[in-house]
Motif scaffolding. Structure first.
Motif, PDB file in Angstrom:
ATOM      1  N   HIS A 192     -15.246   6.817   4.927  1.00  0.00           N
ATOM      2  CA  HIS A 192     -16.553   6.147   4.798  1.00  0.00           C
ATOM      3  C   HIS A 192     -17.109   6.464   3.420  1.00  0.00           C
ATOM      4  O   HIS A 192     -17.678   7.530   3.211  1.00  0.00           O
ATOM      5  CB  HIS A 192     -17.545   6.665   5.845  1.00  0.00           C
ATOM      6  CG  HIS A 192     -17.116   6.467   7.262  1.00  0.00           C
ATOM      7  ND1 HIS A 192     -17.221   5.253   7.899  1.00  0.00           N
ATOM      8  CD2 HIS A 192     -16.589   7.328   8.161  1.00  0.00           C
ATOM      9  CE1 HIS A 192     -16.769   5.387   9.153  1.00  0.00           C
ATOM     10  NE2 HIS A 192     -16.368   6.630   9.326  1.00  0.00           N
ATOM     11  N   HIS A 241      -8.593   6.517   7.101  1.00  0.00           N
ATOM     12  CA  HIS A 241      -9.936   6.186   7.617  1.00  0.00           C
ATOM     13  C   HIS A 241     -10.961   6.996   6.852  1.00  0.00           C
ATOM     14  O   HIS A 241     -10.940   8.225   6.887  1.00  0.00           O
ATOM     15  CB  HIS A 241     -10.012   6.507   9.121  1.00  0.00           C
ATOM     16  CG  HIS A 241     -11.392   6.373   9.715  1.00  0.00           C
ATOM     17  ND1 HIS A 241     -11.950   5.157  10.045  1.00  0.00           N
ATOM     18  CD2 HIS A 241     -12.331   7.292  10.025  1.00  0.00           C
ATOM     19  CE1 HIS A 241     -13.162   5.341  10.554  1.00  0.00           C
ATOM     20  NE2 HIS A 241     -13.425   6.645  10.541  1.00  0.00           N
ATOM     21  N   HIS A 294     -14.240   2.942  15.600  1.00  0.00           N
ATOM     22  CA  HIS A 294     -14.217   4.305  16.145  1.00  0.00           C
ATOM     23  C   HIS A 294     -14.002   4.198  17.653  1.00  0.00           C
ATOM     24  O   HIS A 294     -14.691   3.419  18.314  1.00  0.00           O
ATOM     25  CB  HIS A 294     -15.562   4.997  15.924  1.00  0.00           C
ATOM     26  CG  HIS A 294     -15.860   5.270  14.477  1.00  0.00           C
ATOM     27  ND1 HIS A 294     -17.002   4.827  13.864  1.00  0.00           N
ATOM     28  CD2 HIS A 294     -15.172   5.959  13.536  1.00  0.00           C
ATOM     29  CE1 HIS A 294     -17.007   5.239  12.600  1.00  0.00           C
ATOM     30  NE2 HIS A 294     -15.901   5.917  12.382  1.00  0.00           N
ATOM     31  N   ASP A 342     -12.453  10.570   7.329  1.00  0.00           N
ATOM     32  CA  ASP A 342     -13.774  10.276   7.880  1.00  0.00           C
ATOM     33  C   ASP A 342     -14.911  10.539   6.892  1.00  0.00           C
ATOM     34  O   ASP A 342     -16.022  10.855   7.317  1.00  0.00           O
ATOM     35  CB  ASP A 342     -13.991  11.087   9.170  1.00  0.00           C
ATOM     36  CG  ASP A 342     -14.826  10.305  10.196  1.00  0.00           C
ATOM     37  OD1 ASP A 342     -14.963   9.074  10.043  1.00  0.00           O
ATOM     38  OD2 ASP A 342     -15.340  10.924  11.144  1.00  0.00           O
ATOM     39  N   HIS A 377     -10.021   8.211  15.621  1.00  0.00           N
ATOM     40  CA  HIS A 377     -10.313   9.416  16.418  1.00  0.00           C
ATOM     41  C   HIS A 377      -9.537   9.523  17.736  1.00  0.00           C
ATOM     42  O   HIS A 377      -8.663  10.347  17.862  1.00  0.00           O
ATOM     43  CB  HIS A 377     -11.818   9.611  16.654  1.00  0.00           C
ATOM     44  CG  HIS A 377     -12.585   9.788  15.381  1.00  0.00           C
ATOM     45  ND1 HIS A 377     -12.357  10.826  14.528  1.00  0.00           N
ATOM     46  CD2 HIS A 377     -13.550   9.009  14.804  1.00  0.00           C
ATOM     47  CE1 HIS A 377     -13.168  10.714  13.471  1.00  0.00           C
ATOM     48  NE2 HIS A 377     -13.882   9.610  13.612  1.00  0.00           N
TER      49      HIS A 377
END
Ligand SMILES: [Zn+2]
Length: 436
Positions: free
Chosen positions: A66, A64, A216, A304, A253
């Motif tokens: 970004h 995961h 999320h 993240d 998360h």
């Protein structure tokens, strides 16, 4: 290509540490694993790469991330410092993502990809947002990933926070991109920015694609409070009832999940990803990873949008659970290894079903990382996790291979022009900061 004289750590179901090891790479796969003597005799004609005693591991996988977050580095956030997670979203991330143009999206991704190649991370699952440049944004990122030579699974974070027009544009971007046949899932920001109507729209759109979701979930208490206010249910139940959770879905998360939600996660087969550096940075708490694993939940390790240096994420995971539980037995090193390699490899198979990652074995993907690591204590297959957690630093990484293609050798990037990317990124980030 025949890699010789490597200290091979195979990982996988029957991990071995082969001291004078060799790997024969054929196309994008590993065709044979053995000692240098064995494989040199079997493939006398093969082009050689003398690893000169370097440690060779399977390349890392990030569950995961970004790519759009790269321009946040060093950015001054106007106003009072955020005191909680919703304020961090409003004051930092939702200002930054709105400022991004398609060119920013490209360079933000390229910066992260340089970092990924430098640090031996060759498979990445991204969660993207650029509300002012939605249409085509996933193509831009896919193009950057292709340029870098890594594999990326992409999606666009659908949200209601920017109005109904952008909600629909986000849905359309997921659908359009998934139909292109690239590795994709259906992106959703988080329960707290999604209405029941939008969730239903996304479920309908994703059903036609046969796609899972990437969202999320319960990152902060605020997500739970919002979910209970909206639906009378806690986040995992709200998402499960809406049809979001299943074996092809990633719930990132899951810091604030109770036992009931943990059991629900296990029952749906959904994937949870753990990002301890981000959780510490946002002061949201520590996810009950071991409780989830005990209940049979699939858990992988992401970053993240922190660095794509997965060793750093592994070290954070190893440390934070011990501190949080005041128990040195918490989150043992071999469990951290399992999350980062075996579990992440299994998650990757959701998007690349034919690929075997996270191990050096016959038929596995030729995704390799070479490290200049000279162990000062005995190194075995059994104690590798603790060498990795206590001895290995990212500075030891000298070469990266993805699908048989050499992306970095002797610390020189072969697919990306790091200098040009860095210079342009600095210019674009300065302009984006001005718009914020
Ligand atoms: Zn995230």
């Amino acid at each position: 290509m025949l890699v010789t004289h490597a200290r091979l750590a195979t990982l996988g179901a029957a991990p071995r540490l082969i001291k004078d090891g060799a790997l024969f790479v054929e196309g994008d796969r590993i065709a044979a694993v053995g000692t240098t003597a064995e494989l040199a005799a079997r493939y006398p004609e093969a082009e050689r790469w003398d690893a000169a005693g370097h440690l060779v591991l399977p390349a890392a996988i990030c569950a995961h991330t970004h790519f759009y977050g790269a321009f946040a580095r060093g950015m001054a956030i106007p106003g009072e410092p955020a005191t909680n997670f919703p304020q961090i979203l409003e004051r930092l991330w939702w200002r930054l993502d709105k400022a991004l143009t398609l060119e920013d999206v490209r360079y933000s991704a390229l910066v992260c990809l340089v970092d990924a190649v430098r640090h031996g991370t060759t498979t990445l699952i991204d969660h993207h947002a650029s509300p002012s440049a939605i249409d085509g944004s996933l193509d831009v990122i896919a193009d950057a990933a292709q340029q870098a030579g890594v594999r990326a699974c992409l999606c666009y974070e659908v949200t209601d926070r920017d109005g109904p027009h952008r909600t629909q544009a986000g849905i359309a971007e997921n659908v359009r991109f998934a139909k292109s046949g690239a590795a994709a899932c259906f992106g959703l920001h988080a329960s707290l920015t999604l209405s029941d109507e939008t969730l239903a729209d996304c479920v309908a759109a994703a059903r036609d694609l046969g796609s899972g979701f990437h969202i999320h979930a319960a990152e902060d208490q605020a997500d739970q409070q919002d979910s209970i206010r909206k639906s009378g249910k806690r986040v995992i139940h709200r998402l499960a009832d809406a049809g979001i959770l299943g074996p092809r879905t990633i719930a990132a998360h899951c810091v604030h999940v109770d036992q009931d939600e943990i059991e629900r996660l296990a029952a749906t087969g959904a994937w949870v990803t753990h990002q301890p550096r981000s959780n510490m940075n946002n002061a949201v708490g520590v996810a009950p990873v071991e409780a989830m694993l005990r209940a049979g939940v699939n858990v992988g390790l992401g970053n993240d949008g922190f660095s794509n240096q997965m060793f750093a994420e592994m070290k954070a995971a190893y440390l934070v659970h011990k501190l949080a539980q005041r128990d040195p037995r918490a989150m043992p090193g071999d469990l951290v290894m399992q999350l980062a390699y075996a579990h992440n490899a299994r998650l990757a198979q959701v998007f690349w079903p034919d690929l075997r990652l996270g191990e050096l074995s016959e038929g596995a993907a030729a995704d390799l990382v070479f490290l200049d690591y000279r162990p000062t204590t005995p190194l075995t297959a059994g104690n590798l996790p603790w060498h990795l957690l206590f001895g290995l630093e990212a500075s030891a990484i000298i070469a990266t291979v993805c699908a048989g293609r050499v992306l970095m050798r002797d610390r020189r990037l072969l697919t990306l022009d790091e200098e040009a990317i860095t210079a342009r990124s600095r210019e674009l980030a300065a302009l984006a900061w001005k718009r914020i």
